[in-house]
Design an enzyme around this catalytic site. Structure first.
Site, PDB file in Angstrom:
ATOM      1  N   HIS A  23     -13.538  19.259 -52.781  1.00  0.00           N
ATOM      2  CA  HIS A  23     -12.560  18.595 -51.602  1.00  0.00           C
ATOM      3  C   HIS A  23     -13.095  19.073 -50.162  1.00  0.00           C
ATOM      4  O   HIS A  23     -13.167  18.092 -49.328  1.00  0.00           O
ATOM      5  CB  HIS A  23     -11.006  18.655 -51.978  1.00  0.00           C
ATOM      6  CG  HIS A  23     -10.445  18.404 -53.164  1.00  0.00           C
ATOM      7  ND1 HIS A  23      -9.486  18.913 -54.190  1.00  0.00           N
ATOM      8  CD2 HIS A  23     -10.617  17.142 -53.671  1.00  0.00           C
ATOM      9  CE1 HIS A  23      -9.125  18.443 -55.165  1.00  0.00           C
ATOM     10  NE2 HIS A  23      -9.896  17.178 -54.968  1.00  0.00           N
ATOM     11  N   LYS A  47       3.360  13.372 -62.678  1.00  0.00           N
ATOM     12  CA  LYS A  47       2.014  13.924 -62.990  1.00  0.00           C
ATOM     13  C   LYS A  47       2.104  15.446 -63.322  1.00  0.00           C
ATOM     14  O   LYS A  47       1.139  16.018 -63.632  1.00  0.00           O
ATOM     15  CB  LYS A  47       0.820  13.624 -61.745  1.00  0.00           C
ATOM     16  CG  LYS A  47      -0.029  12.562 -61.989  1.00  0.00           C
ATOM     17  CD  LYS A  47      -1.012  12.537 -60.947  1.00  0.00           C
ATOM     18  CE  LYS A  47      -1.764  11.471 -61.192  1.00  0.00           C
ATOM     19  NZ  LYS A  47      -3.164  11.564 -60.369  1.00  0.00           N
ATOM     20  N   ARG A  96     -18.382  12.034 -57.992  1.00  0.00           N
ATOM     21  CA  ARG A  96     -19.066  13.190 -58.274  1.00  0.00           C
ATOM     22  C   ARG A  96     -20.140  12.916 -59.330  1.00  0.00           C
ATOM     23  O   ARG A  96     -21.304  13.017 -58.978  1.00  0.00           O
ATOM     24  CB  ARG A  96     -18.283  14.392 -59.054  1.00  0.00           C
ATOM     25  CG  ARG A  96     -17.505  15.151 -58.179  1.00  0.00           C
ATOM     26  CD  ARG A  96     -16.209  15.843 -59.068  1.00  0.00           C
ATOM     27  NE  ARG A  96     -15.468  14.865 -59.614  1.00  0.00           N
ATOM     28  CZ  ARG A  96     -14.190  15.123 -60.346  1.00  0.00           C
ATOM     29  NH1 ARG A  96     -13.723  16.239 -60.232  1.00  0.00           N
ATOM     30  NH2 ARG A  96     -13.345  14.022 -60.870  1.00  0.00           N
ATOM     31  N   SER A 134     -10.283  19.982 -59.997  1.00  0.00           N
ATOM     32  CA  SER A 134      -8.951  20.669 -60.075  1.00  0.00           C
ATOM     33  C   SER A 134      -8.529  20.859 -61.545  1.00  0.00           C
ATOM     34  O   SER A 134      -7.878  21.915 -61.797  1.00  0.00           O
ATOM     35  CB  SER A 134      -7.730  19.780 -59.386  1.00  0.00           C
ATOM     36  OG  SER A 134      -8.136  19.548 -58.005  1.00  0.00           O
TER      37      SER A 134
HETATM   38  O1  PNS Z   1      -6.966  13.171 -56.720  1.00  0.00           O
HETATM   39  P1  PNS Z   1      -6.857  12.005 -57.547  1.00  0.00           P
HETATM   40  O2  PNS Z   1      -5.721  12.271 -58.707  1.00  0.00           O
HETATM   41  O3  PNS Z   1      -7.892  11.248 -57.979  1.00  0.00           O
HETATM   42  O4  PNS Z   1      -6.042  10.834 -56.552  1.00  0.00           O
HETATM   43  C1  PNS Z   1      -5.600   9.532 -56.909  1.00  0.00           C
HETATM   44  C2  PNS Z   1      -4.905   8.745 -55.911  1.00  0.00           C
HETATM   45  C3  PNS Z   1      -3.785   9.513 -55.333  1.00  0.00           C
HETATM   46  C4  PNS Z   1      -5.975   8.274 -54.909  1.00  0.00           C
HETATM   47  C5  PNS Z   1      -4.477   7.479 -56.707  1.00  0.00           C
HETATM   48  O5  PNS Z   1      -3.480   7.896 -57.766  1.00  0.00           O
HETATM   49  C6  PNS Z   1      -3.440   6.684 -55.911  1.00  0.00           C
HETATM   50  O6  PNS Z   1      -3.942   5.939 -54.876  1.00  0.00           O
HETATM   51  N1  PNS Z   1      -2.328   6.582 -56.109  1.00  0.00           N
HETATM   52  C7  PNS Z   1      -1.231   5.775 -55.241  1.00  0.00           C
HETATM   53  C8  PNS Z   1      -0.727   4.512 -55.871  1.00  0.00           C
HETATM   54  C9  PNS Z   1      -1.464   3.321 -55.766  1.00  0.00           C
HETATM   55  O7  PNS Z   1      -1.522   2.793 -54.731  1.00  0.00           O
HETATM   56  N2  PNS Z   1      -1.846   2.584 -56.820  1.00  0.00           N
HETATM   57  C10 PNS Z   1      -2.422   1.113 -56.998  1.00  0.00           C
HETATM   58  C11 PNS Z   1      -3.835   1.247 -56.319  1.00  0.00           C
HETATM   59  S1  PNS Z   1      -5.049   1.944 -57.156  1.00  0.00           S
END
Ligand code: PNS
Length: 168
Positions: A23, A47, A96, A134
């Protein structure tokens, strides 16, 4: 040569549970391209995160100290709506390996459908970081393995403390 677009506000969203050196590499490279980079921690108790949002934000704040165009925030609900509220025109995400691609593509297209004016910008993970996640860092730390070099030292200490707490 500078590639920075000063007027662009970008959001780097994620769980950051916890922050890794992968990150951090993305933050360092992403922030050079934009005027302001807001790192936003997803507030999603469903989560079952290892660290609270406040703890994750603290770890991020410590790690980005001195990076003048970086801010830390948290969000819940729809990312696209949160980005629009913040006046961000870019969502930054890292890729990645090919295994990340399908999920990232779906999220980017959904976010574009919700907010066509917001672009998702992908940066490839640094080659030395492409195996770091993570999830794996937590697993290795929980089982007593060495995670030094994979996360900042402060995160390493917090992981050790968290897993020693759960043994008592
Ligand atoms: O680090 P991560 O867990 O891969 O991040 C995921 C994240 C936070 C980017 C994703 O879960 C997110 O955007 N969540 C918000 C909910 C949302 O907007 N969902 C619909 C569109 S994808």
């Amino acid at each position: 040569m500078s590639l920075r677009t000063e007027s662009v506000v970008a959001i780097y969203p994620g769980s950051f549970d916890p922050l890794t050196n992968g990150h951090l590499d993305l933050i360092e490279r992403g922030r050079r391209l934009v005027g302001k980079l807001v790192i936003s921690v997803l507030n999603n108790e469903a989560k079952h995160p290892l660290f609270s949002v406040d703890e994750r934000m603290d770890m991020l704040s410590e790690a980005v100290e001195g990076m003048d165009n970086v801010e830390i925030d948290s969000f819940d609900g729809l990312l696209a709506e949160y980005a629009a509220r913040l006046g961000a025109s870019v969502i930054l995400r890292g890729i990645r390996a090919i295994s990340d691609y399908e999920h990232e593509l779906q999220m980017a297209l959904m976010n574009r459908r919700l907010r066509p004016d917001i672009e998702t910008m992908f940066l490839l993970a640094g080659e030395g970081n492409s195996f770091i996640s993570s999830r794996l860092v937590k697993e290795v730390a929980r089982l007593g393995g060495n995670v030094s070099g994979l996360v900042p030292a402060a995160v390493e200490n917090r992981l050790a403390a968290r897993f020693s707490e759960s043994k008592v």
